[in-house]
Design an enzyme around this catalytic site. Structure first.
Site, mmCIF file in Angstrom:
data_model
loop_
_atom_site.group_PDB
_atom_site.id
_atom_site.type_symbol
_atom_site.label_atom_id
_atom_site.label_comp_id
_atom_site.label_asym_id
_atom_site.label_seq_id
_atom_site.Cartn_x
_atom_site.Cartn_y
_atom_site.Cartn_z
ATOM 1 N N CYS A 68 -7.504 10.499 60.687
ATOM 2 C CA CYS A 68 -8.718 9.788 61.125
ATOM 3 C C CYS A 68 -8.533 8.274 61.179
ATOM 4 O O CYS A 68 -9.308 7.590 61.828
ATOM 5 C CB CYS A 68 -9.909 10.164 60.259
ATOM 6 S SG CYS A 68 -10.203 9.094 58.845
ATOM 7 N N GLU A 338 -27.895 -19.044 60.173
ATOM 8 C CA GLU A 338 -27.228 -17.892 60.772
ATOM 9 C C GLU A 338 -27.457 -17.921 62.278
ATOM 10 O O GLU A 338 -28.555 -18.262 62.741
ATOM 11 C CB GLU A 338 -27.790 -16.596 60.166
ATOM 12 C CG GLU A 338 -27.472 -15.319 60.899
ATOM 13 C CD GLU A 338 -25.983 -15.011 60.927
ATOM 14 O OE1 GLU A 338 -25.471 -14.752 62.033
ATOM 15 O OE2 GLU A 338 -25.343 -15.031 59.864
ATOM 16 N N CYS A 414 -13.493 -12.354 53.881
ATOM 17 C CA CYS A 414 -13.037 -10.968 54.031
ATOM 18 C C CYS A 414 -11.654 -10.925 54.669
ATOM 19 O O CYS A 414 -11.160 -9.848 55.025
ATOM 20 C CB CYS A 414 -14.041 -10.165 54.867
ATOM 21 S SG CYS A 414 -14.302 -10.816 56.526
#
Length: 456
Positions: A68, A338, A414
């Site tokens: 997967c 944002e 990240c």
């Protein structure tokens, strides 16, 4: 294989000294490798067969491992995953950043290594991805059209791996997914054909909150009478569902942010908590996908910020306001910025839900908003929190930070590689005081890193 590099690939060296990056191998493996790319200074390949396994290898727990495309590190014990992620952060910060660094603090591992995600999206497809063994065992007619509900096969937009049991999210996720497949096959309902842009069933998004609430959004190409039957069957067979939705998506892409989500049952959202802060999660809302580890990430961010109650905190790339709200008890004022207007509306609502009058949120580009006039109206930042996407901060924003000259910057990343690049660009005004890796996604090579910067 000698050691791990970035992106979860192992490193070996060929006889001519060329570095070979190998997917699907563990340091210590002796493996047969198919070379897929051969450049002047390096090569890339894939392990076809492990001749002698590394002493570190363990048996993967998922039947779909290696097919997967997710959870690529299941063959490694979790302690080893953390060890290699710590090395990855160290390597990328030192080799790319080239700035003075403090000792990197031990990585914060995830308390849950399975069922840690609160959101998954599964895709319907007319074409199931089949392994070579499955193709060899089946006739041509049988493999021509075999529908699937699961995840896109790596590198393939049209074929989907049919997932029976996924260990990423708690139940009733698998129950919901498998029931939808069963209904569709029994009723002969058309799965989506990603090549022809035809078919009916497209996606299903499932969210399971730590509060026990469950949200399902079934996405189809157009309305038809079987839709009500499928939704009613879900409600009957899976009473755990508290918020059921459907979305009509006639477009050529899978994004739903410009579409209407219809609430079929429930209040239209679910609730989640980070410590004692309450958050509303609607079908289009962004929320950290590992709730408990997001709490740990935000606790580290709060610790690095060192708030005393007197600081004006600017939360850049604030999304739905979760970091700013989490830090709000220690701040005089939170200013969130944002670029996505819908996210700002969610942030304002989340602040209202938590009774926070000193949290303000603004939609737009930071470089455009953070002007002298804005500072005069809202106060200059004492602490800046920045949590950019994987590409890191735009150089225009970095120049803005250098002009803003906040005493402290907490950089939540990240992608340590782009973080290292940005730290180098900020080095003329800021020194790095603390570094803390955080593992948000066990069994993957992804890693977060939090850096505390102080004005020189």
């Amino acid at each position: 294989m000698e050691r791990y590099a970035a992106e979860g690939k192992s490193i070996a060296h060929l006889e001519d000294g060329k570095t070979l990056f190998v997917e699907g191998a563990v340091p210590g493996d002796i493996a047969e490798v198919l070379v897929l790319k051969n450049k002047k200074s390096y090569a890339e390949g894939k392990a076809l067969k492990v001749e002698i396994p590394s002493a570190d290898r363990v048996t993967p727990f998922c039947e779909h491992f290696g097919i997967c495309g997710g959870c690529k590190w299941q063959m490694l014990p979790y302690e080893k995953q953390l060890e290699y992620k710590q090395i990855q952060v160290t390597d990328q910060l030192t080799r790319i950043g080239h700035v003075a660094l403090p000792p990197i603090e031990p990585i914060a591992g995830s308390g849950l290594q399975r069922h840690y995600r609160n959101k998954l999206e599964f895709t319907f497809s007319e074409l199931s991805y089949l392994t070579r063994e499955e193709i060899a065992a089946a006739g041509e007619d049988e493999i021509a059209r075999k529908p699937a509900l699961g995840f896109h096969a790596p590198g393939m937009f049209d074929k989907v791996v049919d997932i029976r049991t996924c260990h990423l999210q708690p139940e009733p996720t698998n129950k919901i997914k498998n029931l939808l497949r069963e209904i569709a096959l029994e009723q002969g309902l058309p799965f989506y054909d990603h090549r022809q842009q035809d078919g009916w069933l497209r996606n299903v998004v499932i969210r399971v909150a730590t509060t026990g609430e469950v949200m399902v959004n079934l996405i189809v190409k157009y309305d038809r009478e079987e839709l009500k039957m499928m939704l009613d069957t879900l409600l009957k067979e899976v009473p755990e569902i508290t918020s059921l939705h459907y979305t009509i998506n006639p477009k050529m892409n899978d994004t739903i942010y410009d579409l209407t989500v219809h609430t079929y049952k429930g209040k239209g959202y679910i609730e989640e908590y980070l410590e004692d802060f309450r958050f509303k999660i609607s079908p289009k809302s962004f929320f950290q996908t590992n709730t408990r580890q997001a709490e740990r990430l935000y606790q580290i961010t709060r610790d690095f910020a060192g708030l005393t109650g007197n600081e004006v905190v600017y939360d850049l790339y604030c999304g739905t306001g979760s970091i700013g709200i989490f830090l709000s008890k220690g701040a005089k004022k939170i200013i969130g910025i944002e670029a996505v207007p819908d996210a700002i509306e969610d942030a304002k609502l989340n602040a209202e839900w938590n009774g926070l009058q000193h949290c303000q949120f603004y939609a737009g580009d930071v470089s455009d908003i953070a002007t002298d006039a804005f500072f005069e109206a809202h106060g200059r930042p004492d602490v800046i929190i920045t949590d950019p996407p994987r590409a890191g901060m735009h150089e225009k924003l970095i120049q803005q930070l250098l002009r803003m000259r906040a005493p402290r910057v907490v950089y939540v990343s990240c992608n340590p590689a782009t973080q290292a690049r940005d730290l180098q660009l900020l080095d003329e005004a800021y020194k790095v005081l603390r570094l803390q890796p955080v593992d948000m996604f066990p069994h993957t090579h992804h890693i977060e890193n939090v850096a505390l910067l102080e004005l020189r």
